[in-house]
Design a protein around this motif. Sequence first.
Motif, mmCIF file in Angstrom:
data_model
loop_
_atom_site.group_PDB
_atom_site.id
_atom_site.type_symbol
_atom_site.label_atom_id
_atom_site.label_comp_id
_atom_site.label_asym_id
_atom_site.label_seq_id
_atom_site.Cartn_x
_atom_site.Cartn_y
_atom_site.Cartn_z
ATOM 1 N N ASP A 1 36.888 59.432 -27.405
ATOM 2 C CA ASP A 1 35.786 58.925 -28.263
ATOM 3 C C ASP A 1 35.250 57.723 -27.611
ATOM 4 N N TYR B 1 40.616 50.618 -35.447
ATOM 5 C CA TYR B 1 41.093 49.912 -34.404
ATOM 6 C C TYR B 1 40.124 48.774 -34.002
ATOM 7 N N MET C 1 42.870 55.112 -43.966
ATOM 8 C CA MET C 1 42.616 55.630 -42.486
ATOM 9 C C MET C 1 42.775 54.506 -41.544
ATOM 10 N N THR C 2 43.418 54.935 -40.393
ATOM 11 C CA THR C 2 43.591 53.893 -39.316
ATOM 12 C C THR C 2 42.431 53.522 -38.811
ATOM 13 N N ARG D 1 46.081 58.723 -28.166
ATOM 14 C CA ARG D 1 45.593 59.537 -29.345
ATOM 15 C C ARG D 1 45.978 58.832 -30.527
ATOM 16 N N ALA E 1 46.580 58.251 -34.755
ATOM 17 C CA ALA E 1 47.049 59.137 -35.908
ATOM 18 C C ALA E 1 46.083 60.217 -36.160
ATOM 19 N N GLU E 2 44.727 59.753 -36.533
ATOM 20 C CA GLU E 2 43.848 60.578 -37.014
ATOM 21 C C GLU E 2 43.132 61.560 -36.034
ATOM 22 N N GLY E 3 43.539 61.420 -34.807
ATOM 23 C CA GLY E 3 42.953 62.148 -33.877
ATOM 24 C C GLY E 3 42.055 61.485 -32.647
ATOM 25 N N GLN E 4 41.470 60.322 -33.056
ATOM 26 C CA GLN E 4 40.629 59.796 -32.040
ATOM 27 C C GLN E 4 41.443 59.219 -30.903
ATOM 28 N N GLN F 1 52.904 52.051 -37.511
ATOM 29 C CA GLN F 1 51.723 52.693 -36.557
ATOM 30 C C GLN F 1 52.614 53.366 -35.316
ATOM 31 N N ALA G 1 44.718 49.187 -41.114
ATOM 32 C CA ALA G 1 43.722 49.816 -42.136
ATOM 33 C C ALA G 1 43.284 48.692 -42.588
#
Length: 460
Positions: A193, A4, A1-2, A162, A164-167, A141, A26
């Motif tokens: 977020d 940041y 999972m990415t 936004r 990749a996982e939607g955050q 990425q 990651a």
Amino acid sequence: MTGYQLIHHGAACGVTGSCHELRLGADGDFQDSLLVDCGLVQGEEAVSLGPLPWRRVGALVLTHAHLDHIGRLPELCQAGWRGPVYCSEATAALVPLMLADGLLQQGRSRGWVAAFLADLQRQLRPLPFGAWHRVALSAQQAVHLQLQPAGHILGSASITVRLAEGQRLVFSGDIGGGNSSLLRPPVSPAAADLLVLESTYGDRLHPAVAQRHQALRQVVERSLRDGGAILIPAFSIGRTQELLSDLEQILCEVQATGQQSQWQELPVVLDSPLGAQVTRLYRQFRRHWRREAQQKLGQGRHPLDFSQAVTLAEHGAHLEFIARLQATGEPVIVVAGGGMCQGGRIVDYLRALSPDPRTDVLLCGFQARGTPGALLQVGVERLWLDGQSVPVAAQIHRLSGYSAHADQAGLIEFVAGMASPPKAIRLVHGEPEAQRALAKALRQAFPGLAVDCAAQQDCP
Ligand SMILES: [Zn+2]
């Protein structure tokens, strides 16, 4: 999972040098970055900055074209960075003008500047407001970007990133106060977020500005009684166009009364080469104007191009005009470049005309400590201009209502306007006291909201 990391390379402890790095990766290995703004540190905040992490930067996105948000772009490119630069369409038109002006002032040759701008044009990627755009930072990425109008200057945007996982991370950029007579008010993002929020006036409330142009009218009418020039030092981007638009509104109101008035003969002179170029772009991007300003066009009016408006471009014409004003004392409104009277064409006007008691100087912008503008504001008898001591007999007036930044209430409104409240807020782009005051006000307005300040104990 990415995951940041967010690193502030500037605007953590003050209001200039905006540069935020969003590192993605990651398992604790953050190799790819999106840079949000790349601004110069200005004025008393000037500190030596470390080199920008350009090898990691996959793309740059700019919130708007002020130098404290774009001014280190030449440094980034000179280091060898050739990545894409995303921004709004109007910002893409403004950035070359603003950078060229800054670079020439720093002593760069015209040839060097032209070559730099030709390279930069290949890197600029203008984006329309509202649409989502995929941006690859590396082979691994990518993020999606969405720009929304921020109402600060032409083209200014807040940026939703936004992952990749939607955050979603939102960078507010500089947010306008909703008082512009030309631009649309800021649009709040839908969700975040993390909201990275500016706090320039986080500890202040601006005075009510409903009738800003009426205050301008009263000052001008008082000055017209004794003749002489009315000098308005103005920043080339934003303030100049707001003033022209307010003056056009006053001229229209005076005309509607049908009475004879000195206003009908009063020339409004724009003496600022950069201001004139930027004004052309404000006219070109009229689709970003607020509805009231667009309606004026429908009525055959033009807030930035009216019959009494005159633009002085050539330096010779500028000097001749000042000599004429010195000799005749004829009434005129001059909007001249150099918002703090430190440089720009306003300096020549002040040197020639501030010893004349018929002259009026209208200050409508922020005057940084130590600048000639700040000294005029407190009231000095002599002013040091371009190595010359000049007596000041002119009347000095202060006009409020022209701030291009939201105050505390406006910043809270920006958050309240979000469809769903942000999960957390990080405050940047403000003095430490302004950040702390805004953090307190936000926690009161939105109980339970996590708010932290980029300004930490190590701020100078
Ligand atoms: Zn700005």
